[in-house]
Design a protein around this motif. Structure first.
Motif, short mmCIF file in Angstrom:
data_model
loop_
_atom_site.label_atom_id
_atom_site.label_comp_id
_atom_site.label_asym_id
_atom_site.label_seq_id
_atom_site.Cartn_x
_atom_site.Cartn_y
_atom_site.Cartn_z
N ILE A 10 -1.99 -4.18 -4.00
CA ILE A 10 -1.83 -4.18 -5.46
C ILE A 10 -0.80 -3.11 -5.79
O ILE A 10 -0.94 -1.96 -5.39
CB ILE A 10 -3.16 -3.89 -6.17
CG1 ILE A 10 -4.18 -4.98 -5.85
CG2 ILE A 10 -2.95 -3.75 -7.67
CD1 ILE A 10 -5.58 -4.68 -6.32
N CYS A 11 0.25 -3.51 -6.52
CA CYS A 11 1.28 -2.57 -6.95
C CYS A 11 1.12 -2.33 -8.44
O CYS A 11 1.00 -3.29 -9.21
CB CYS A 11 2.67 -3.13 -6.66
SG CYS A 11 2.98 -3.34 -4.90
N ILE A 12 1.10 -1.08 -8.82
CA ILE A 12 1.01 -0.71 -10.24
C ILE A 12 2.35 -0.14 -10.66
O ILE A 12 2.80 0.87 -10.13
CB ILE A 12 -0.12 0.31 -10.49
CG1 ILE A 12 -1.47 -0.28 -10.03
CG2 ILE A 12 -0.16 0.70 -11.95
CD1 ILE A 12 -2.62 0.69 -10.11
N GLU A 17 -0.50 -4.29 -13.18
CA GLU A 17 -0.86 -4.54 -11.79
C GLU A 17 -0.29 -5.86 -11.30
O GLU A 17 -0.36 -6.87 -12.00
CB GLU A 17 -2.38 -4.56 -11.62
CG GLU A 17 -3.01 -3.21 -11.79
CD GLU A 17 -4.47 -3.17 -11.37
OE1 GLU A 17 -4.96 -4.14 -10.77
OE2 GLU A 17 -5.11 -2.15 -11.66
N TYR A 18 0.26 -5.82 -10.09
CA TYR A 18 0.79 -7.00 -9.44
C TYR A 18 0.10 -7.12 -8.09
O TYR A 18 0.08 -6.18 -7.31
CB TYR A 18 2.30 -6.89 -9.25
CG TYR A 18 3.04 -6.69 -10.56
CD1 TYR A 18 3.45 -7.78 -11.30
CD2 TYR A 18 3.27 -5.42 -11.06
CE1 TYR A 18 4.11 -7.61 -12.52
CE2 TYR A 18 3.93 -5.23 -12.26
CZ TYR A 18 4.35 -6.33 -12.98
OH TYR A 18 4.99 -6.15 -14.18
N GLN A 19 -0.46 -8.28 -7.82
CA GLN A 19 -1.28 -8.48 -6.62
C GLN A 19 -0.51 -9.33 -5.61
O GLN A 19 0.09 -10.35 -5.96
CB GLN A 19 -2.57 -9.19 -7.03
CG GLN A 19 -3.59 -9.28 -5.96
CD GLN A 19 -4.92 -9.81 -6.51
OE1 GLN A 19 -5.14 -9.84 -7.71
NE2 GLN A 19 -5.78 -10.20 -5.62
N TYR A 20 -0.53 -8.90 -4.35
CA TYR A 20 0.16 -9.60 -3.28
C TYR A 20 -0.81 -9.84 -2.12
O TYR A 20 -1.71 -9.04 -1.87
CB TYR A 20 1.35 -8.79 -2.77
CG TYR A 20 2.35 -8.50 -3.86
CD1 TYR A 20 3.27 -9.46 -4.25
CD2 TYR A 20 2.36 -7.27 -4.52
CE1 TYR A 20 4.18 -9.21 -5.27
CE2 TYR A 20 3.27 -7.02 -5.53
CZ TYR A 20 4.17 -7.99 -5.90
OH TYR A 20 5.06 -7.73 -6.90
N LYS A 21 -0.61 -10.92 -1.41
CA LYS A 21 -1.48 -11.32 -0.30
C LYS A 21 -1.51 -10.25 0.80
O LYS A 21 -2.55 -9.98 1.38
CB LYS A 21 -1.00 -12.65 0.27
CG LYS A 21 -1.77 -13.13 1.45
CD LYS A 21 -1.18 -14.40 2.01
CE LYS A 21 -1.83 -14.74 3.33
NZ LYS A 21 -1.12 -15.79 4.04
N VAL A 47 -3.75 0.06 -2.84
CA VAL A 47 -3.13 0.16 -4.16
C VAL A 47 -1.96 1.14 -4.08
O VAL A 47 -2.11 2.25 -3.57
CB VAL A 47 -4.14 0.63 -5.23
CG1 VAL A 47 -3.47 0.73 -6.59
CG2 VAL A 47 -5.33 -0.32 -5.29
N LEU A 48 -0.81 0.69 -4.56
CA LEU A 48 0.39 1.53 -4.60
C LEU A 48 0.79 1.73 -6.05
O LEU A 48 0.95 0.75 -6.78
CB LEU A 48 1.55 0.85 -3.87
CG LEU A 48 1.32 0.40 -2.44
CD1 LEU A 48 2.50 -0.41 -1.97
CD2 LEU A 48 1.08 1.59 -1.54
N GLU A 49 0.93 2.96 -6.46
CA GLU A 49 1.50 3.25 -7.78
C GLU A 49 2.97 3.53 -7.55
O GLU A 49 3.34 4.34 -6.71
CB GLU A 49 0.80 4.43 -8.42
CG GLU A 49 -0.63 4.11 -8.79
CD GLU A 49 -1.32 5.24 -9.54
OE1 GLU A 49 -0.65 6.21 -9.94
OE2 GLU A 49 -2.54 5.14 -9.73
#
Length: 74
Positions: A10-12, A17-21, A47-49
């Motif tokens: 999950i990228c914030i 938030e953007y979710q990737y496989k 999770v990456l901010e």
């Protein structure tokens, strides 16, 4: 390094938030655009901010002088 993550990522970015496989897909979307400001686990996801990379060569030069190594965003 991000491309080696096999679990959900999950990228914030700017509070969204953007979710990737997995990390491979996340890396393809964010490479050379963002730098990681924070990394943590939440449930079964990494999770990456992220913040937009600064394009200032002075900033990169200062980093190299301070830490003695080239920048590495991942």
């Amino acid at each position: 390094m991000l491309s080696k993550i096999k679990s959900e990522v999950i990228c914030i970015i700017d509070g969204k938030e953007y979710q990737y496989k997995d990390g491979v897909i996340a890396y393809q979307q964010i490479k050379s655009k963002y730098s990681i400001s924070s990394v943590y686990a939440r449930n079964n996801s990494i999770v990456l901010e992220l913040t937009i990379k600064q394009n200032s060569s002075n900033w990169e030069k200062e980093y190299k002088e301070q830490f003695g190594e080239e920048l590495s965003y991942f």
